[in-house]
Scaffold this motif. Sequence first.
Motif, PDB file in Angstrom:
ATOM      1  N   ARG A  22       0.824  -1.207   0.000  1.00 42.13           N
ATOM      2  CA  ARG A  22       0.000   0.000   0.000  1.00 42.13           C
ATOM      3  C   ARG A  22       0.865   1.267   0.000  1.00 42.13           C
ATOM      4  N   GLN A  23       1.961   1.229   0.730  1.00 40.63           N
ATOM      5  CA  GLN A  23       2.857   2.389   0.729  1.00 40.63           C
ATOM      6  C   GLN A  23       3.490   2.584  -0.647  1.00 40.63           C
ATOM      7  N   MET A  24       3.862   1.473  -1.263  1.00 42.34           N
ATOM      8  CA  MET A  24       4.393   1.564  -2.630  1.00 42.34           C
ATOM      9  C   MET A  24       3.352   2.162  -3.582  1.00 42.34           C
ATOM     10  N   GLU A  25       2.082   1.749  -3.421  1.00 47.91           N
ATOM     11  CA  GLU A  25       1.017   2.254  -4.280  1.00 47.91           C
ATOM     12  C   GLU A  25       0.862   3.765  -4.119  1.00 47.91           C
ATOM     13  N   VAL A  26       0.917   4.240  -2.864  1.00 48.98           N
ATOM     14  CA  VAL A  26       0.804   5.673  -2.607  1.00 48.98           C
ATOM     15  C   VAL A  26       1.988   6.420  -3.213  1.00 48.98           C
ATOM     16  N   PHE A  27       3.187   5.933  -2.959  1.00 54.34           N
ATOM     17  CA  PHE A  27       4.383   6.573  -3.519  1.00 54.34           C
ATOM     18  C   PHE A  27       4.300   6.633  -5.042  1.00 54.34           C
ATOM     19  N   HIS A  28       3.894   5.534  -5.662  1.00 52.97           N
ATOM     20  CA  HIS A  28       3.784   5.468  -7.128  1.00 52.97           C
ATOM     21  C   HIS A  28       2.784   6.499  -7.638  1.00 52.97           C
ATOM     22  N   ALA A  29       1.636   6.612  -6.970  1.00 50.52           N
ATOM     23  CA  ALA A  29       0.619   7.566  -7.403  1.00 50.52           C
ATOM     24  C   ALA A  29       1.112   9.006  -7.271  1.00 50.52           C
ATOM     25  N   VAL A  30       1.811   9.308  -6.179  1.00 50.05           N
ATOM     26  CA  VAL A  30       2.332  10.666  -5.989  1.00 50.05           C
ATOM     27  C   VAL A  30       3.404  10.973  -7.025  1.00 50.05           C
ATOM     28  N   MET A  31       4.259  10.004  -7.309  1.00 46.90           N
ATOM     29  CA  MET A  31       5.290  10.204  -8.330  1.00 46.90           C
ATOM     30  C   MET A  31       4.668  10.494  -9.696  1.00 46.90           C
ATOM     31  N   GLN A  32       3.626   9.771 -10.029  1.00 44.19           N
ATOM     32  CA  GLN A  32       3.005   9.982 -11.343  1.00 44.19           C
ATOM     33  C   GLN A  32       2.268  11.315 -11.411  1.00 44.19           C
ATOM     34  N   ALA A  33       1.583  11.659 -10.323  1.00 41.85           N
ATOM     35  CA  ALA A  33       0.807  12.901 -10.321  1.00 41.85           C
ATOM     36  C   ALA A  33       1.670  14.123 -10.047  1.00 41.85           C
ATOM     37  N   ARG A  34       2.813  13.916  -9.384  1.00 39.94           N
ATOM     38  CA  ARG A  34       3.691  15.008  -8.945  1.00 39.94           C
ATOM     39  C   ARG A  34       2.963  15.988  -8.032  1.00 39.94           C
ATOM     40  N   SER A  35       1.913  15.465  -7.374  1.00 40.12           N
ATOM     41  CA  SER A  35       1.209  16.291  -6.397  1.00 40.12           C
ATOM     42  C   SER A  35       0.377  15.398  -5.492  1.00 40.12           C
ATOM     43  N   THR A  37      -2.483  16.384  -4.307  1.00 38.35           N
ATOM     44  CA  THR A  37      -3.869  16.583  -4.760  1.00 38.35           C
ATOM     45  C   THR A  37      -4.231  15.602  -5.864  1.00 38.35           C
ATOM     46  N   GLY A  38      -3.362  15.483  -6.865  1.00 40.14           N
ATOM     47  CA  GLY A  38      -3.642  14.570  -7.972  1.00 40.14           C
ATOM     48  C   GLY A  38      -3.686  13.124  -7.531  1.00 40.14           C
ATOM     49  N   ALA A  39      -2.755  12.730  -6.655  1.00 37.96           N
ATOM     50  CA  ALA A  39      -2.720  11.345  -6.178  1.00 37.96           C
ATOM     51  C   ALA A  39      -3.950  11.022  -5.345  1.00 37.96           C
ATOM     52  N   SER A  40      -4.431  11.994  -4.578  1.00 40.82           N
ATOM     53  CA  SER A  40      -5.613  11.741  -3.753  1.00 40.82           C
ATOM     54  C   SER A  40      -6.830  11.454  -4.608  1.00 40.82           C
ATOM     55  N   LYS A  41      -6.924  12.094  -5.770  1.00 41.16           N
ATOM     56  CA  LYS A  41      -8.039  11.837  -6.684  1.00 41.16           C
ATOM     57  C   LYS A  41      -7.927  10.445  -7.304  1.00 41.16           C
ATOM     58  N   VAL A  42      -6.719  10.049  -7.649  1.00 45.79           N
ATOM     59  CA  VAL A  42      -6.502   8.736  -8.243  1.00 45.79           C
ATOM     60  C   VAL A  42      -6.840   7.633  -7.247  1.00 45.79           C
ATOM     61  N   LEU A  43      -6.397   7.781  -6.005  1.00 47.07           N
ATOM     62  CA  LEU A  43      -6.578   6.743  -4.991  1.00 47.07           C
ATOM     63  C   LEU A  43      -7.868   6.910  -4.193  1.00 47.07           C
ATOM     64  N   ASN A  44      -8.536   8.059  -4.374  1.00 48.21           N
ATOM     65  CA  ASN A  44      -9.755   8.357  -3.621  1.00 48.21           C
ATOM     66  C   ASN A  44      -9.494   8.327  -2.119  1.00 48.21           C
ATOM     67  N   VAL A  45      -8.404   8.977  -1.733  1.00 49.33           N
ATOM     68  CA  VAL A  45      -7.995   9.071  -0.336  1.00 49.33           C
ATOM     69  C   VAL A  45      -7.726  10.545  -0.048  1.00 49.33           C
ATOM     70  N   SER A  46      -7.967  10.987   1.166  1.00 45.05           N
ATOM     71  CA  SER A  46      -7.811  12.401   1.491  1.00 45.05           C
ATOM     72  C   SER A  46      -6.359  12.845   1.370  1.00 45.05           C
ATOM     73  N   GLN A  47      -6.168  14.113   1.063  1.00 45.97           N
ATOM     74  CA  GLN A  47      -4.820  14.655   0.932  1.00 45.97           C
ATOM     75  C   GLN A  47      -4.030  14.575   2.244  1.00 45.97           C
ATOM     76  N   PRO A  48      -4.621  14.911   3.384  1.00 45.37           N
ATOM     77  CA  PRO A  48      -3.843  14.780   4.631  1.00 45.37           C
ATOM     78  C   PRO A  48      -3.353  13.358   4.877  1.00 45.37           C
ATOM     79  N   ALA A  49      -4.207  12.366   4.557  1.00 50.71           N
ATOM     80  CA  ALA A  49      -3.801  10.973   4.772  1.00 50.71           C
ATOM     81  C   ALA A  49      -2.604  10.620   3.898  1.00 50.71           C
ATOM     82  N   LEU A  50      -2.615  11.090   2.626  1.00 39.98           N
ATOM     83  CA  LEU A  50      -1.486  10.789   1.738  1.00 39.98           C
ATOM     84  C   LEU A  50      -0.227  11.511   2.190  1.00 39.98           C
ATOM     85  N   SER A  51      -0.387  12.738   2.626  1.00 38.74           N
ATOM     86  CA  SER A  51       0.789  13.484   3.112  1.00 38.74           C
ATOM     87  C   SER A  51       1.427  12.764   4.286  1.00 38.74           C
ATOM     88  N   ARG A  52       0.597  12.279   5.213  1.00 36.62           N
ATOM     89  CA  ARG A  52       1.134  11.539   6.361  1.00 36.62           C
ATOM     90  C   ARG A  52       1.814  10.244   5.919  1.00 36.62           C
TER      91      ARG A  52
END
Length: 316
Positions: A22-35, A37-52
């Motif tokens: 799951r951590q790899m999935e989050v990292f991968h999504a952030v790398m692709q989105a470069r943000s 905000t974008g990764a949170s939309k892809v994963l349907n998870v809140s931005q604070p949760a992804l930042s943490r």
Amino acid sequence: MSQDNYETSMAQRPDDGLLSLRQMEVFHAVMQARSITGASKVLNVSQPALSRTIRRIEDLLGIALFTRDRNGLVPTSEALEIYAEIDPLIRQLTGVGTQIGRIARGETAVFRVGSTASVARALVPQALRTLSVEVPGIELFFDVLPVDQIEEYLITGRGEAVVTIATPDHPLIAIEHVGRVDLVAVIHKDHSLAMTPVIRAADLADMDFIAFAPGGAHQTVVDRFLNREKLKVNTRAVARFSDTALALANEAMGIVLVDYVTTLGPVGSNLVVRPIEDAPQFSISVLWNRRRSHSANLRKLTEILSRRLADLPPLA
């Protein structure tokens, strides 16, 4: 998954110190989105949760993964190296997920089904066409069988099911009735009965007939009808299959009595189809091997056949 559960799963650390999937999935999504905000939309998870989660990954690895500029997140050189390792894995997992979905939708295996001649003329092809629309990736194999091959076809596993008006008696063959249709008369256009809107039993007395083989599904219903009405007819020819019987009727060899679904397919240019007063009915069934579980495609086909038969217009 709830937000609390998602964050809990992000915080879990494998015993060997490696990142969780799951951590790899989050990292991968952030790398692709470069943000975030974008990764949170892809994963349907809140931005604070992804930042943490990203901070948690950085703590686990002891390195910084991103810096910020006015255009968003900028990956560090270490993040780029990690991404190069993770990207093939995430892509492979995505492919596996897609394939699992295709399996669940019945798009991966050949769906092989058989039918006897009368329902093969139109009913089953129409149902298979509907199935192919509902399951776009399906690969179909359609067999037309004589009645005496049904048991072998199902017991040996050559096909998954058979659609038929016959009802074989075999302990391993299960039967599900999907509808009923009337016996109808197919008559040459030059015959004296061709203009009769509804055929009565008495109209058929002493007429020339094309019969089917004794004991078959068609002839059993026809014989029961003739015996019930105490009718005698002149059998001029015997046919094994409905197509053959219709071809003979088209040449004015005699009247042929068939199930209604037979006439849904093309009939000869010289023929007319007429309803019979108080007509006996045929039961149309789907047969399968009791020792073989239903596929999703067979369940869909059975439902389609039931709908189609329920919606058949009455013979005018």
